[in-house]
Design an enzyme around this catalytic site. Sequence first.
Site, PDB file in Angstrom:
ATOM      1  N   ASP A  89       0.875  -1.160   0.000  1.00 54.70           N
ATOM      2  CA  ASP A  89       0.000   0.000   0.000  1.00 54.70           C
ATOM      3  C   ASP A  89       0.925   1.225   0.000  1.00 54.70           C
ATOM      4  O   ASP A  89       2.130   1.109   0.259  1.00 54.70           O
ATOM      5  CB  ASP A  89      -0.911  -0.004   1.224  1.00 54.70           C
ATOM      6  CG  ASP A  89      -2.094   0.954   1.034  1.00 54.70           C
ATOM      7  OD1 ASP A  89      -2.061   1.779   0.093  1.00 54.70           O
ATOM      8  OD2 ASP A  89      -3.049   0.882   1.830  1.00 54.70           O
TER       9      ASP A  89
HETATM   10  C1  BGC Z   1      -4.880   3.433   0.330  1.00 56.99           C
HETATM   11  C2  BGC Z   1      -5.029   2.436  -0.783  1.00 56.99           C
HETATM   12  C3  BGC Z   1      -4.870   3.131  -2.102  1.00 56.99           C
HETATM   13  C4  BGC Z   1      -3.534   3.853  -2.144  1.00 56.99           C
HETATM   14  C5  BGC Z   1      -3.256   4.575  -3.439  1.00 56.99           C
HETATM   15  C6  BGC Z   1      -3.644   4.314   0.202  1.00 56.99           C
HETATM   16  O1  BGC Z   1      -3.699   5.383   1.068  1.00 56.99           O
HETATM   17  O2  BGC Z   1      -4.874   2.753   1.571  1.00 56.99           O
HETATM   18  O3  BGC Z   1      -6.269   1.774  -0.707  1.00 56.99           O
HETATM   19  O4  BGC Z   1      -4.990   2.223  -3.164  1.00 56.99           O
HETATM   20  O5  BGC Z   1      -3.521   4.817  -1.102  1.00 56.99           O
HETATM   21  O6  BGC Z   1      -4.014   5.718  -3.558  1.00 56.99           O
END
Ligand code: BGC
Length: 759
Positions: free
Chosen positions: A269
């Site tokens: 993530d």
């Molecule tokens: C989130 C993810 C997301 C990623 C990219 C993170 O803050 O937890 O779900 O895909 O950002 O935007």
Amino acid sequence: MFASLLLAAAVAAAPNAKSSAPQLREDNIPEVVAAMTPEEKCALLIGGRSKAFNGIGHTDVGVPGAAGTVNSIPRLGIPSIILADGPAGLRINPTREGDSRTFYCTGFPVGTMLSSTWNPELVEEAGRCIGNEVLEYGVDILLAPGANIHRNPLCGRNFEYYSEDPLLSGTTAAAYISGIQSNGVGTSIKHFALNNQELNRLANDALVSERAMREIYLRNFEIAIRKGKPWTIMTSYNYINGEHASESRRILTDILRGEWGFDGTVMTDWGGGYDTPAQIHAGNDMVQPGQDWRYNELLAAVRDGSLPMEDLDNSVTRVLELIVKCPKFRGYEPSNAPDLAAHAKVCKQVADEGVVLLKNKGEMLPVPAEKKVALFGVTSYSFIAGGTGSGNVNRPYVVDLKEGLVNAGYTLDAGVDAFYSEYMADEAERCARITGKNPWFIDEERAIEVVPEDVIAQASGDADVAFVTIGRVFGEGKDRDYWHSYLLSRDEVRLLEKVSEAFHAKGKKMAVILNIGGLVEMHSWKNLADAILICWQPGQEGGNTVASVLSGEVNPSGRLPMTASKSYDREPSAGNFPLINADKPFNYSFYRQLKDRRPHVVKDIDYTLYEEDIYVGYRHFCTFDRKGVEYPFGYGLSYTTFAWSKMKVAAAEGGWTVKVKVTNKGKVAGKDVVQLYVKAPRRGLPKPERELRAYAKTPLLAPGESCEVEMFVPAEYLASYDADASAWVTEKGRYTFIAARNAADKGLRRGIRVKSSKK
Ligand code: BGC
């Protein structure tokens, strides 16, 4: 920056290298890996830079507003691929500087509403449309679906997720993945795993038993991954039993790849984890987004030999295997013009099936469109299509309930309408002043609920019926506030009381519409309403969907994907989940930074005990607290009635088939959902009273029409995980197959005898 400098240097330093260097093809990946320098390998595994990275992905490279990229290596013919968020649609910027075109994406119903349809074919259809927008807007991988278990109703991202039950969650996710990937673009199922709270999400340690992990929190991913075959997986921000999810070789290599046979790519993530070489060693192939320190750390570990080249090459190979599947590599020219009108139709269709009718006293609903409606509640005039954070979608419009009712032919009470027009205009101005200044993780300011007593009194005489909408929006970065999000506010309760009192005094009725991303408390006020329906966050066509259900054009067939308990304190995880209140700082998700991570100091923040173990949701309520349930898991009413008969269970290859005859006994057409629970014998391991093992939705049945639904229960679904034996164990004995309308329904039953087995 490091990547572009590095690549510029690599290309410039080797003028003849390009002609002799292998150019990436589907069939020469080992040759390309062998030709890569350690710097190039590290640049490939550390994502492209995310502009102004502050916790939520954002890039201006390629497709503005996408979440991130993978670095290109032109010397070897490796293109940059683009990753963008979901899950309720594609999240990219709707406009671009110097370009008069728009790039809106269809705002589909949130994940919880997809699972409320209990209709994987329909979910797949939604996925096909979303995936088409991914392809046509030039994106390669959609960062979705979100599949974490609804462990507690206050988790701030539950709306993106599907269910408290791993089978419903896993099968819904699989259908979504298949739909998206049918377009030749990829998905990234997230957040793997146990990301069940937002508070301190970067550093929280989920302390969970092996059995609960296997049967609940990994099971949904396992089902989705085996059935849906996602191209990629996104690891979660949290720790699992002391080890960071993205650094767990046991989970990412032994279980995911070894046991489940996953052959795709794993990524972090955004900003997740802290030990980059450990991540690569664990089998977390890609680290997103690009940050200098990650690159330097990885390269240093390769140079000093602490990270074996073999680990690096495994990950590089998997990233290249991903790249060669992507539209970018195939040279696909995106049209930037997906058929948004066609997708809006599918969006409504899906939402129509996800509406859950909880109460319909005296058959208040449907209300014919000739009736005059008094429409209350600020949310009726400002519908909530979806949640916030990375799960937000820049949709072209949102149909609110007022517009939906008018489209359906209803007449609105003029006095109520005039009042709200003025009030909402004032509130819109106030909200705009506040919202623009907030960072992404703070919810947008919404209109404050109002109780216009004179208007209510007048309308109870003039209108035929009252509809009141209650709304809730929340999202990534923090959990829900029990007092302000889970409970209804004093003004919301007063509004329900006043409308109920005034309309009932005149022999008229009131329906409550819950436009919410997760459950609210209902026990204390449900008697005020004649009808209650949950339309979740239904996407951009929301008002049209709700109007169709209220008018009877659509017969509701959604079912709850979670248990609605009588009160929060009866939730099995209530004692082990952070209770947020408004006095705490807003920046909950970064409550502790990694540098000052304190593993086991503050309960529910530094660490969370999964004491309820496998008894999540209905598994708990059916076994220990039947009276704690307001509406059971799987519950939902229809405007017709169905009779079930002729339940048959037969042994089949690898499991059992279960058949049930369903007949529409009522006066209108409708769809029904048959849920197949299994009660296991109580022998060695403790077992929940019942567990969902299959389900089926009927086609639309006309009055008097019947059909036979057929479900398959794989033999391995009867097994429980025995942590002592490190094996899935099916104990011998009599198993009861229960075809039921919901988790609390006695249902039709058949017993079968099963031999013991171990795997
Ligand atoms: C989130 C993810 C997301 C990623 C990219 C993170 O803050 O937890 O779900 O895909 O950002 O935007």
